[in-house]
Design a protein around this motif. Structure first.
Motif, short mmCIF file in Angstrom:
data_model
loop_
_atom_site.label_atom_id
_atom_site.label_comp_id
_atom_site.label_asym_id
_atom_site.label_seq_id
_atom_site.Cartn_x
_atom_site.Cartn_y
_atom_site.Cartn_z
N PRO A 1 1.05 -1.20 0.15
CA PRO A 1 -0.01 -0.22 -0.16
C PRO A 1 0.40 1.25 -0.08
N ARG A 2 1.55 1.53 1.08
CA ARG A 2 2.77 2.47 0.90
C ARG A 2 2.90 2.52 -0.48
N VAL A 3 3.94 1.88 -1.32
CA VAL A 3 4.63 2.07 -2.30
C VAL A 3 3.50 2.35 -3.72
N ALA A 4 2.70 1.65 -3.33
CA ALA A 4 1.26 2.16 -4.81
C ALA A 4 0.82 3.53 -4.69
N ILE A 5 0.17 3.73 -2.54
CA ILE A 5 0.40 5.18 -2.82
C ILE A 5 1.44 6.48 -3.09
N HIS A 6 2.42 6.15 -3.28
CA HIS A 6 3.98 7.10 -3.85
C HIS A 6 3.13 6.45 -5.03
N SER A 7 3.61 5.80 -5.54
CA SER A 7 3.77 5.40 -7.40
C SER A 7 2.01 6.69 -7.58
N PHE A 8 0.99 6.72 -7.04
CA PHE A 8 -0.01 7.03 -8.51
C PHE A 8 0.25 8.69 -7.11
N ALA A 9 0.42 8.99 -6.24
CA ALA A 9 0.75 9.68 -5.64
C ALA A 9 1.53 10.81 -6.55
N GLY A 10 2.58 10.22 -7.15
CA GLY A 10 3.37 10.92 -7.93
C GLY A 10 3.03 11.23 -9.57
N CYS A 11 2.00 10.44 -10.12
CA CYS A 11 1.57 10.80 -10.79
C CYS A 11 0.38 11.95 -10.90
N ALA A 12 -0.40 11.75 -9.61
CA ALA A 12 -1.07 13.05 -9.98
C ALA A 12 -0.09 14.73 -9.35
N LEU A 13 0.75 14.69 -8.64
CA LEU A 13 1.22 15.40 -8.72
C LEU A 13 2.09 16.36 -9.55
N TYR A 14 1.91 15.40 -11.31
CA TYR A 14 2.90 16.54 -11.89
C TYR A 14 1.17 16.52 -13.04
N GLY A 15 0.22 15.82 -12.91
CA GLY A 15 -0.93 16.92 -13.02
C GLY A 15 -1.39 17.60 -12.77
N ALA A 16 -1.48 18.05 -11.34
CA ALA A 16 -1.52 18.74 -9.97
C ALA A 16 -0.75 19.94 -11.05
N PHE A 17 0.52 20.02 -11.26
CA PHE A 17 2.15 21.33 -11.81
C PHE A 17 1.11 21.52 -13.36
N VAL A 18 0.77 20.18 -13.74
CA VAL A 18 0.15 20.72 -15.18
C VAL A 18 -1.05 21.94 -14.81
N ALA A 19 -1.69 20.88 -13.93
CA ALA A 19 -3.45 22.35 -13.61
C ALA A 19 -3.48 23.52 -12.96
N LYS A 20 -1.97 23.63 -12.72
CA LYS A 20 -1.73 24.72 -11.72
C LYS A 20 -1.23 25.69 -12.87
N VAL A 21 -0.58 25.31 -13.97
CA VAL A 21 -0.08 25.99 -14.27
C VAL A 21 -1.55 26.99 -15.44
N ILE A 22 -1.92 26.14 -15.99
CA ILE A 22 -3.16 25.87 -16.92
C ILE A 22 -4.11 27.46 -16.33
N VAL A 23 -4.41 26.72 -15.09
CA VAL A 23 -5.36 27.99 -14.07
C VAL A 23 -4.67 29.04 -14.04
N VAL A 24 -3.65 28.68 -13.99
CA VAL A 24 -2.85 30.84 -13.86
C VAL A 24 -2.90 31.00 -15.16
N ARG A 25 -2.42 30.94 -16.16
CA ARG A 25 -2.62 31.53 -17.23
C ARG A 25 -3.89 31.52 -18.39
N SER A 26 -4.87 30.65 -17.02
CA SER A 26 -6.53 31.22 -17.29
C SER A 26 -7.30 32.80 -16.62
N ARG A 27 -7.54 33.17 -17.40
CA ARG A 27 -8.78 34.24 -16.67
C ARG A 27 -9.83 34.24 -16.73
N ARG A 28 -10.35 33.08 -17.34
CA ARG A 28 -11.48 32.47 -17.49
C ARG A 28 -12.53 31.51 -16.03
#
Length: 198
Positions: A131-158
């Motif tokens: 469970p620890r390793v699986a949580i770490h693996s999935f959280a790592g994938c989600a982290l970079y998705g969140a990075f991309v989301a933040k870039v999109i949200v910061v650039r959007s005015r709408r």
């Protein structure tokens, strides 16, 4: 009548742009996280892979220290964001330099995370052996998705204003979860509260 139609058309265009922006703020980050997951599940792990000249348990220890520094930077970034948005009681308005510092620090957090993520993916890929390793693996994938989301949200005015702090909070929580499932684990003798037996 034509003036009303024109205004309705502009409102319709605005609604469509908002919908496209919201959709891209969800789909593009999900695609980024899923892409990392696919790479990690189809990549052959190289357990001899090193990090800045360190291998094996020495590389794990180095990643733990780097991950701890990364968590510290993310927490400072959170404090700067709270200051920028006037959420720190008893503190005057943030000067413009705080906004710049927040952006620079965010870029540094991203850069510092890359060697750690690269080593994890190249050395281990996506693992679900516990469970620890699986949580770490999935959280790592989600982290970079969140990075991309933040870039999109910061650039959007709408997009809605609440979305930026929400995505920022997800980023910090992601860094904290990654730190908890590996850095703390490594620094604490391969044990963490709540996941000690896994």
């Amino acid at each position: 009548m034509s003036r009303l139609n024109g205004e309705g058309s502009r409102q319709g265009d605005g609604g469509r742009r908002l919908a496209v922006g919201a959709l891209s703020a969800v789909l593009v980050p999900v695609a980024a996280g899923y892409g990392i997951y696919l790479f990690g599940t189809h990549h052959t792990p190289d357990y001899d892979n090193g990090l800045f000249g360190e291998h094996g348990t020495a590389a794990v220890g180095l990643k733990a220290r780097l991950g701890t520094a990364l968590l510290g930077l993310a927490l400072i970034q959170t404090g700067l964001a709270l200051w920028m948005y006037g959420r720190v009681p008893g503190v005057r308005s943030a000067p413009r330099s705080v906004r710049l510092g927040h952006r620079v620090l965010g870029f540094l957090v991203f850069l510092c995370s890359l060697p750690i993520a690269y080593h994890c993916l190249e050395t281990y890929g996506i693992e679900t052996t516990s469970p620890r390793v699986a949580i770490h693996s999935f959280a790592g994938c989600a982290l970079y998705g969140a990075f991309v989301a933040k870039v999109i949200v910061v650039r959007s005015r709408r997009l809605p204003g609440w979305l930026l702090p929400a995505v920022g909070a997800l980023l910090v929580l992601g860094v904290a979860l990654l730190w908890y499932t590996t850095a703390l684990w490594a620094l604490n003798g391969n044990s963490v509260p709540g996941l000690s037996s896994v």
